[in-house]
Design an enzyme around this catalytic site. Structure first.
Site, PDB file in Angstrom:
ATOM      1  N   TRP A  30      44.081  51.733  43.334  1.00  0.00           N
ATOM      2  CA  TRP A  30      43.236  50.537  43.171  1.00  0.00           C
ATOM      3  C   TRP A  30      41.838  51.113  42.964  1.00  0.00           C
ATOM      4  CZ3 TRP A  30      44.636  45.444  43.113  1.00  0.00           C
ATOM      5  CH2 TRP A  30      43.634  44.522  43.158  1.00  0.00           C
TER       6      TRP A  30
ATOM      7  N   GLU B 279      35.719  24.110  51.444  1.00  0.00           N
ATOM      8  CA  GLU B 279      36.724  25.194  51.484  1.00  0.00           C
ATOM      9  C   GLU B 279      37.656  25.019  52.679  1.00  0.00           C
ATOM     10  OE1 GLU B 279      37.836  27.191  49.505  1.00  0.00           O
ATOM     11  OE2 GLU B 279      38.919  28.659  50.708  1.00  0.00           O
TER      12      GLU B 279
ATOM     13  N   LYS C 243      49.980  31.199  42.811  1.00  0.00           N
ATOM     14  CA  LYS C 243      48.863  32.080  43.166  1.00  0.00           C
ATOM     15  C   LYS C 243      47.834  32.117  42.048  1.00  0.00           C
ATOM     16  CE  LYS C 243      46.310  34.781  45.466  1.00  0.00           C
ATOM     17  NZ  LYS C 243      45.443  34.138  46.493  1.00  0.00           N
TER      18      LYS C 243
ATOM     19  N   GLU D  23      46.103  22.681  51.357  1.00  0.00           N
ATOM     20  CA  GLU D  23      47.064  23.418  50.521  1.00  0.00           C
ATOM     21  C   GLU D  23      48.136  24.128  51.336  1.00  0.00           C
ATOM     22  OE1 GLU D  23      45.579  26.630  48.078  1.00  0.00           O
ATOM     23  OE2 GLU D  23      43.898  26.977  49.391  1.00  0.00           O
TER      24      GLU D  23
ATOM     25  N   CYS E 105      44.270  51.653  48.084  1.00  0.00           N
ATOM     26  CA  CYS E 105      45.338  52.337  47.342  1.00  0.00           C
ATOM     27  C   CYS E 105      46.497  52.539  48.310  1.00  0.00           C
ATOM     28  CB  CYS E 105      44.860  53.701  46.867  1.00  0.00           C
ATOM     29  SG  CYS E 105      43.347  53.651  45.931  1.00  0.00           S
TER      30      CYS E 105
ATOM     31  N   HIS F 260      27.568   7.182  54.115  1.00  0.00           N
ATOM     32  CA  HIS F 260      27.610   6.336  52.903  1.00  0.00           C
ATOM     33  C   HIS F 260      29.036   6.025  52.499  1.00  0.00           C
ATOM     34  CE1 HIS F 260      23.285   6.931  52.458  1.00  0.00           C
ATOM     35  NE2 HIS F 260      23.535   8.172  52.816  1.00  0.00           N
TER      36      HIS F 260
ATOM     37  N   LYS G 168      41.717  24.583  52.346  1.00  0.00           N
ATOM     38  CA  LYS G 168      42.678  25.466  53.052  1.00  0.00           C
ATOM     39  C   LYS G 168      43.706  24.630  53.794  1.00  0.00           C
ATOM     40  CE  LYS G 168      42.350  28.715  51.432  1.00  0.00           C
ATOM     41  NZ  LYS G 168      41.505  28.471  50.345  1.00  0.00           N
TER      42      LYS G 168
ATOM     43  N   ARG H  24      49.413  47.390  47.146  1.00  0.00           N
ATOM     44  CA  ARG H  24      48.100  47.932  47.551  1.00  0.00           C
ATOM     45  C   ARG H  24      47.281  48.390  46.359  1.00  0.00           C
ATOM     46  NH1 ARG H  24      47.562  49.096  52.902  1.00  0.00           N
ATOM     47  NH2 ARG H  24      45.974  50.646  52.467  1.00  0.00           N
TER      48      ARG H  24
ATOM     49  N   ASN I   5      43.220  57.447  49.823  1.00  0.00           N
ATOM     50  CA  ASN I   5      42.849  56.033  49.852  1.00  0.00           C
ATOM     51  C   ASN I   5      41.553  55.943  50.643  1.00  0.00           C
ATOM     52  OD1 ASN I   5      42.674  53.252  49.958  1.00  0.00           O
ATOM     53  ND2 ASN I   5      43.967  53.109  51.793  1.00  0.00           N
ATOM     54  N   GLY I   6      40.500  55.433  50.006  1.00  0.00           N
ATOM     55  CA  GLY I   6      39.224  55.308  50.717  1.00  0.00           C
ATOM     56  C   GLY I   6      38.069  55.618  49.771  1.00  0.00           C
TER      57      GLY I   6
HETATM   58  C1  AGP Z   1      42.653  28.756  46.710  1.00  0.00           C
HETATM   59  O1  AGP Z   1      43.155  28.844  48.021  1.00  0.00           O
HETATM   60  C2  AGP Z   1      43.666  28.208  45.752  1.00  0.00           C
HETATM   61  N1  AGP Z   1      44.836  29.009  45.772  1.00  0.00           N
HETATM   62  C3  AGP Z   1      43.113  27.929  44.358  1.00  0.00           C
HETATM   63  O2  AGP Z   1      42.179  26.882  44.494  1.00  0.00           O
HETATM   64  C4  AGP Z   1      42.399  29.086  43.638  1.00  0.00           C
HETATM   65  O3  AGP Z   1      41.184  29.382  44.267  1.00  0.00           O
HETATM   66  C5  AGP Z   1      42.096  28.659  42.181  1.00  0.00           C
HETATM   67  O4  AGP Z   1      43.320  28.406  41.541  1.00  0.00           O
HETATM   68  C6  AGP Z   1      41.305  29.711  41.403  1.00  0.00           C
HETATM   69  O5  AGP Z   1      42.050  30.893  41.315  1.00  0.00           O
HETATM   70  P1  AGP Z   1      41.280  32.239  40.840  1.00  0.00           P
HETATM   71  O6  AGP Z   1      40.237  32.511  41.867  1.00  0.00           O
HETATM   72  O7  AGP Z   1      42.353  33.278  40.796  1.00  0.00           O
HETATM   73  O8  AGP Z   1      40.673  31.963  39.498  1.00  0.00           O
END
Ligand code: AGP
Length: 610
Positions: free
Chosen positions: A74, A482, A605, A489, A2, A505, A486, A27, A100-101
C-alpha cells in the site's frame, strides 16, 4: 498499510507464502513480491498489480526454497512501480527485506550510504534499510547488523529480513506496525496479522515495539535491540479463518473504528515537516498556483460529502477561502459556474463513486484544476484529477465509512494549514498550535475509544427506538449529519441530523418522551451557550438527551441523561473526536439488533452506478 509474511520451514515455502499473501491482500494491493533463498542466492519475483494478476504473470509457485518472505504493498513512499515493489535488496544482494511502515529519517541515511557508493534502484524508504543492514554485515553478524540498523532508523516498521549467507535464519522486527510470530511444527512464521497464517498454525507470539525475533525452522528467539533475550508467551488462537480477517473483532466496521488512531497517524506521517505541510509529488500543485485560488468547490457523496462540510468550515474559518460543498449528483446537472481561480476538491474513499466521477468530469470541462482526496491508490478519481492527497486509512471493508471519514478530515485540516500559511491568514504561533493539536489527535482518539461504557448503556437502552435526532452547530453540524447517517445505514433506525438551532423551526414537533436526541456539544467560544439552550428546549419536552461534551464540562451532564466526554482540542478538530462515539453508538445498536453490520441491506461499499 502493507502486508508482510515470512516462513522458514523443513519443507518448500512458496505455497505457504502465496496463501499468506492472499489473506493479506486487504492490507494493500498496489504491488506484490516474494523472495526465497536457494543455494544461498535470492530468487525474487515482484510486479505492480493485485496478487492474482501478478501471479498470472510471474508464477510465484515456481520459486522453490525452505525460507522466504513476501509482501503486498500500500504505497506510502514512491509511486506504484515494479522497482518500488518489495522485497528490496542491498547493493551486494546479501540482504532481502519486506517492510510495513514509514521510516522518517530514510533520506538522511540514504545520503550517508550513497557517499559510501551504495546504489539505489527504488524511491522507497524500505530499500534504505536493506542497504544499511548490509553495510554492517562486514563487521557484525546478521543478527547484530539488524539490531544496529534498527537502532539507527526512526519511524514505524514491521520487517521480514533474509540474509543470503545464513539461509536457515528469518528475522522479524517491529516498531509501531503490527508483526506477529507463528510457531509451527518444523516451521515458523512472521506475519502482519493472524489471518495470513492461521491455516498453518494457531500458536501465536505477539512482538512488542523495538523487539526482534530470530526464527529457524525449529526455534524462535526474541530479543530487544540490545541483544537481551525476551521470554514470550505462546497464545493459542481459536478464531475461524473469517473471524481472523477481522483480527478478532466481530465486524470489520468495529475493527476499522478502532484502527482510526493508527490510520490518522499514518495519514499525518511525513506530511508535517519542520512546521510546514508537505504533500507527496502526486499532489502536483505549486504554492504559486495555490496562492491564486480564490474559491473552492468540494464535491462528494454521503459521508464524503459530510467531510466536505467540515472542510468548508476549516477553509473558510481559518484560511478565509470561500468554499462551497456540493452533492456530486446535483453538481453534475447544474451547469456550475466555475472559473480558473476555482479549485475543485473531490472527496471519495473508494475513488469509484459514479456520481463523483461524473461531477469531476463536468468540472474539468470548465478547465478548472481538480484535487482528489482519496483512500484507494490508482482509483478512477485519482487518475482523472490533476492532483491527489491520499488518506492512508488502509482498505476500508465495512460498508459504513469510518476511518476513511476521520482521515479525510485530517487531510482537509492539513490542507487548511497549507492555505492559511500561503494566504497569511494565520500567524506562526497559530499555525504551530494547529500542528501540535493535530499531532495529539491519534492519542486523544485512543482515549475516546477506551471509554465506551456509556455508549454501550445507550445502545442497550435505545436500540429498539424508531427515531432519533442528531443536533450540532458550526463544525459539529456535519458531525450530526454523519452520526445520523451511520445509525441509519447500519441499524435501519430512522435518524435525522439537524443544525441545533433549526430544531425549533419544525423538528421539535417530533420530540416526546421516547425520542433520543444526540447533541454534539463540545465546549467552544462560538455557540456552546446556545447549544445549552437547545438542550433545555428538548429537555422541557421530555426528550432523552445524549450529549457529546468536552472533558471537564460540568453544565452538560447536569442537563443530559447520558454524557460521553471527548478530550479538549481546537474547535475545528473537535469534529474528528466527536464523530467516534457516534460511530460506536451506531455500531452497537446495529449489533444488538442483529443487523448485517458490514454489509447492510440495499447498500454497497462503492456506488459505481448513477
Ligand atoms: C458512508 O458510510 C456510506 N457508505 C456512503 O455514504 C459513502 O460515503 C458514499 O457512497 C461515498 O462513497 P466514496 O467516499 O467511496 O465516494
Amino acid at each position: 498499510m502493507c502486508g508482510i509474511v515470512g516462513v522458514v520451514s523443513g519443507k518448500d515455502v512458496s505455497q505457504k507464502l502465496f496463501s499468506g499473501l492472499l489473506n493479506l491482500e486487504y492490507r494493500g494491493y498496489d504491488s506484490v513480491g516474494m523472495c526465497v533463498i536457494k543455494d544461498k542466492n535470492f530468487k525474487i519475483k515482484k510486479d505492480v498489480g493485485k496478487i492474482e494478476q501478478v501471479n498470472n504473470k510471474v508464477n510465484f509457485l515456481s520459486l522453490h526454497g525452505n525460507i522466504g518472505i513476501a509482501h503486498c504493498r500500500w504505497s506510502t513512499h514512491g509511486g506504484v512501480t515494479k522497482n518500488n515493489a518489495h522485497p528490496h535488496t542491498g547493493s551486494r544482494n546479501k540482504i532481502s527485506i519486506v517492510h510495513n511502515g514509514i521510516i522518517e529519517n530514510y533520506s538522511e541515511i540514504k545520503g550517508e550510504l550513497q557517499k559510501k557508493k551504495h546504489v539505489f534502484s527504488s524511491e522507497t524508504d524500505t530499500e534504505v534499510i536493506a542497504h544499511l543492514i548490509e553495510s554492517y554485515l562486514d563487521i557484525y553478524t546478521f543478527e547484530k547488523a539488524v539490531r544496529e540498523a534498527l537502532k539507527k532508523i526512526e519511524g514505524s516498521y514491521a520487517l521480514g529480513i533474509l540474509c543470503a549467507d545464513e539461509p536457515e535464519k528469518l528475522i522479524g522486527a517491529r516498531n509501531e506496525s503490527p508483526l506477529i510470530i507463528g510457531v509451527g511444527n518444523n516451521e515458523n512464521f512472521i506475519s502482519s496479522d493472524i489471518p495470513s497464517i492461521l491455516t498453518q498454525t494457531n500458536k501465536i507470539v505477539y512482538l512488542e515495539d523495538k523487539e526482534m525475533a530470530v526464527l529457524t525452522k525449529d526455534n524462535v528467539m526474541v530479543f530487544d535491540l540490545e541483544g537481551k533475550e525476551k521470554k514470550k508467551k505462546i497464545h493459542i488462537i481459536n478464531w475461524n479463518a473469517e473471524a481472523a480477517q477481522k483480527s478478532g473483532y466481530k465486524h470489520f466496521m468495529l475493527k476499522e473504528i478502532y484502527e482510526q488512531p493508527r490510520a490518522i497517524a499514518d495519514t499525518l506521517n511525513e506530511r508535517v515537516q519542520n512546521g510546514s505541510i508537505v504533500f507527496g509529488k502526486e499532489f502536483g500543485f505549486s504554492n504559486n498556483y495555490l496562492s491564486k485560488v480564490n474559491r473552492i468547490v468540494i464535491i462528494g457523496c454521503g459521508t464524503s460529502w459530510h467531510a466536505g462540510l467540515v472542510g468548508k468550515f476549516m477553509l473558510e474559518e481559518l484560511a478565509k477561502i470561500p468554499t462551497e460543498v456540493e452533492y456530486a449528483s446535483e453538481f453534475r446537472y447544474r451547469h456550475p459556474l466555475l472559473d480558473k481561480s476555482t479549485l475543485i476538491i473531490a472527496i471519495s474513499q473508494s475513488g469509484e463513486t459514479a456520481d463523483t466521477i461524473a461531477a469531476l468530469k463536468e468540472a474539468k470541462k470548465h478547465g478548472v484544476k481538480t484535487l482528489a482526496i482519496c483512500n484507494v491508490m490508482g482509483s478512477s478519481i485519482t487518475r482523472i484529477s490533476d492532483g491527489v492527497i491520499y488518506t492512508r486509512a488502509g482498505p476500508e471493508i465495512g460498508v459504513a465509512s469510518t476511518k476513511a471519514f476521520t482521515t479525510q478530515l485530517a487531510v482537509l485540516y492539513l490542507l487548511t494549514i497549507l492555505f492559511s500559511k500561503l494566504r497569511k491568514t494565520l500567524n506562526k504561533t497559530q499555525i504551530k498550535d494547529m500542528i501540535e493539536s493535530i499531532r495529539k489527535i491519534p492519542l486523544q482518539l485512543q482515549s475516546v475509544l477506551d471509554e465506551y461504557d456509556e455508549i454501550l448503556k445507550c445502545a442497550e437502552l435505545y436500540h429498539n427506538k424508531q427515531n432519533s435526532l442528531y443536533l450540532g452547530r458550526g463544525v459539529n453540524f456535519p458531525i450530526a449529519l454523519e452520526g445520523a447517517l451511520k445509525l441509519k445505514e447500519v441499524s435501519y433506525m430512522h435518524a435525522e441530523g439537524y443544525p441545533a438551532a433549526e430544531m425549533k423551526h419544525g423538528p421539535i414537533a417530533l420530540i416526546d418522551k421516547s425520542m433520543p436526541v444526540v447533541f454534539i456539544a463540545p465546549h467552544d467560544v462560538y455557540t456552546y451557550k446556545k447549544v445549552l439552550g437547545n438542550i433545555e428546549e428538548v429537555k422541557a419536552r421530555g426528550g432523552i438527551i445524549i450529549a457529546i461534551a468536552t472533558e471537564g464540562d460540568k453544565e452538560i451532564p447536569q442537563k443530559s441523561k447520558h454524557t460521553i466526554f471527548i478530550p479538549k482540542t481546537l474547535y475545528t478538530l473537535s469534529s474528528i473526536l466527536s464523530v467516534v462515539p457516534l460511530q460506536l453508538l451506531a455500531y452497537h445498536i446495529a449489533d444488538k439488533l442483529g443487523r448485517d453490520v458490514d454489509k447492510p441491506r440495499n447498500l454497497a461499499k462503492s456506488v459505481v452506478v448513477e
